[in-house]
Design an enzyme around this catalytic site. Structure first.
Site, PDB file in Angstrom:
ATOM      1  N   ASP A   1       0.812  -1.216   0.000  1.00  9.26           N
ATOM      2  CA  ASP A   1       0.000   0.000   0.000  1.00  9.26           C
ATOM      3  C   ASP A   1       0.843   1.262   0.000  1.00  9.26           C
ATOM      4  OD1 ASP A   1      -2.121   1.743   0.201  1.00  9.26           O
ATOM      5  OD2 ASP A   1      -2.344   1.489   2.367  1.00  9.26           O
TER       6      ASP A   1
ATOM      7  N   ASP B   1      -1.825   5.520  -5.422  1.00 11.77           N
ATOM      8  CA  ASP B   1      -2.079   4.595  -4.320  1.00 11.77           C
ATOM      9  C   ASP B   1      -2.263   3.166  -4.828  1.00 11.77           C
ATOM     10  OD1 ASP B   1      -2.778   3.364  -2.009  1.00 11.77           O
ATOM     11  OD2 ASP B   1      -4.577   4.555  -1.619  1.00 11.77           O
TER      12      ASP B   1
END
Ligand SMILES: *[C@@H]1O[C@H](CO)[C@@H](O)[C@H](O)[C@H]1NC(C)=O
Ligand SMILES: *[C@@H]1O[C@H](CO)[C@@H](O)[C@H](O)[C@H]1NC(C)=O
Ligand SMILES: *[C@@H]1O[C@H](CO)[C@@H](O)[C@H](O)[C@H]1NC(C)=O
Ligand SMILES: *[C@@H]1O[C@H](CO)[C@@H](O)[C@H](O)[C@H]1NC(C)=O
Ligand SMILES: *[C@@H]1O[C@H](CO)[C@@H](O)[C@H](O)[C@H]1NC(C)=O
Length: 433
Positions: free
Chosen positions: A94, A313
């Site tokens: 992440d 992201d």
């Protein structure tokens, strides 16, 4: 966090909302490859259970899609081992958050996971971080280390709480531990003294293969920040396979030397630093071209855009755009696609979807980042939430900033260079690496 993650109305990403650590000891490298750098595989796993509602991708916040066939394929998992003897964990890679954490025994309030949870008692290299230590002391100590003497047995541990925009949350203690990665070349790469969260209470929308999150953000607690320049320059790159790729095909994440994004077709855009939010990789999106139509990010006559209006992201599948830009993109897509959009499937909410067994055959999209035009083709634009249906992998937010999600990132080698403060993109078939 720059205002936006808190106001996002979607169930998607792993954006850290608040975080308490500021200072960390750099970990030490035990072994590394010849030139310093190394690569690891990122894998994807389907949910083992079959009937859980799935609400992470593509849909607006009020809709929960019941389709599970492709559930969770929008997450890329990193395999690594922690402790001595080493225990394998799989954590979601992440770039939108910093903390590295896994579910830990004893787990008071945890979600179901298939593999055994990490048990700090069984590891000879696990050490608690105390409230007095620098790694914790810089934190909001009143929050983390209560002065209540009746809890003296617990007072010395560095409790943390870390929450995400998806409403997932982890709570536990910060600790130091030895991490071991298996490089794609086969050799183990170890890092000692990595600060991580031993999560004793964790909840959220996780599948039972996902044992935590590996934060790769820009902040001091992330894996890349803790590695520093141990493996060469402070940088990493990722090459994510498209959503629709066979599940056995892996993606790749590379650190340090060897992770440079070089050669023909590379474009780069500057990272934007925001003092109030050091985690995300903010970049500036000037506009989006759909087919032959240029749509500026901002529809105002001045045409100026705020620097750092998007962040990249890997933990968020769809690309999320402010309402006005999203509406203009969708309207152009509808105009330029010959098929009739699906109007009668409530599972799909307000997404732009088409019924087709093959491809939608719509226009190309170009994301115009400052200094870097990134062209998206069908596999990066449309994703199949269920068989025979293709939906635009974009969604909307009421915020004025957006997120460049992992559907759009696929089939690009994307380099995050923290020394040079740039993000680079190179079109690459990530299934062939
Ligand atoms: C990374 O590569 C550079 C140049 O090839 C070299 O000087 C440096 O020692 C390498 N770093 C590590 C950690 O091996
Ligand atoms: C730290 O967390 C434990 C539970 O993990 C709790 O019992 C304890 O009271 C907490 N300590 C403080 C100071 O908040
Ligand atoms: C870490 O702290 C907890 C709570 O204070 C304690 O129960 C545990 O034994 C400690 N672990 C180690 C390895 O010191
Ligand atoms: C420009 O965007 C704002 C919202 O950001 C919207 O209210 C307004 O209607 C838009 N103007 C035009 C001309 O599309
Ligand atoms: C997204 O757009 C749809 C209509 O296209 C609207 O119903 C919904 O409220 C919007 N969601 C957000 C979070 O703005």
């Amino acid at each position: 966090m720059g205002g936006h993650p808190r106001t996002f109305q979607f169930h998607a990403c792993f954006v850290g909302i608040f975080f308490f650590i500021h200072l960390l000891h750099f970990s030490t490298v035990v072994e590394a490859s010849n030139n310093g750098g190394f690569s690891v595989k990122l894998i994807r796993k389907k949910l083992a259970r079959t009937t859980t509602p799935y609400c992470r991708r593509l849909m607006d916040s009020s809709k929960v899609v019941q389709s599970t066939s492709n559930a969770y394929l929008g997450h890329y998992l990193m395999e690594l081992s922690i402790g001595t003897p080493p225990k394998t964990i799989y954590g979601i890679a992440d770039t939108g958050s910093d903390l590295i954490w896994t579910q830990c025994v004893p787990c008071h309030n945890c979600y179901k996971q298939l593999n055994p949870m990490f048990d700090p008692q069984q590891s000879s290299t696990y050490t608690n971080i105390s409230c007095e230590s620098e790694a914790c002391h810089i934190l909001d100590t009143t929050t983390l280390c209560s002065s209540s003497s009746s809890f003296s047995a617990h007072n010395d541990q560095c409790n943390y709480t870390y929450a995400y925009a998806s409403a997932s949350i982890t709570q536990g203690v910060l600790a130091h531990e030895k991490f071991t990665f298996t490089s794609t070349m086969g050799q183990p790469i170890s890092l000692e003294g990595v600060v991580f969260g031993c999560g004793h209470s964790n909840s959220g929308d996780f599948n039972d293969h996902e044992m935590g999150i590996i934060g790769l953000g820009k902040g001091p607690a992330s894996l890349i920040s803790q590695m520093g320049s141990s493996f060469g320059s402070k940088r990493f790159s990722q090459c994510l396979v498209p959503f629709n790729t066979d599940i056995d095909v892996y993606s790749k994440l590379s650190f340090g030397n060897g992770s440079e994004v070089l050669g023909e077709g590379v474009v780069s855009t500057p990272l934007v630093t925001k003092a109030d939010d050091t985690t995300p990789y903010f970049v500036t999106l000037l506009g989006i071209t759909v087919g032959n139509t240029y749509l500026p990010f901002s529809n105002t006559s001045s045409g100026t855009v705020a620097k750092g209006n998007m962040f990249i992201d890997s933990g968020t599948p769809p690309t999320i755009l402010p309402q006005d830009l999203y509406d203009r993109v969708v309207s152009q897509m509808r105009n330029q696609i010959a098929l009739r959009p699906i109007e009668d499937d409530h599972d799909l909410g307000s997404q732009l979807c088409y019924r087709t067994e093959t491809i939608v055959g719509g226009p190309m999209i170009i994301a115009h980042f400052e200094g870097a035009d990134v062209q998206l083709t069908q596999t990066q634009i449309f994703v199949p939430p269920k068989d025979g249906v293709q939906c635009l992998g974009f969604t909307n937010t009421s915020s004025d900033g957006g997120i460049y999600g992992n559907f759009a990132q696929s089939n690009y080698l994307i380099g995050f260079d923290l020394d040079r403060q740039i993000v680079s993109f190179k079109p690459t078939d990530c299934t062939k690496q």
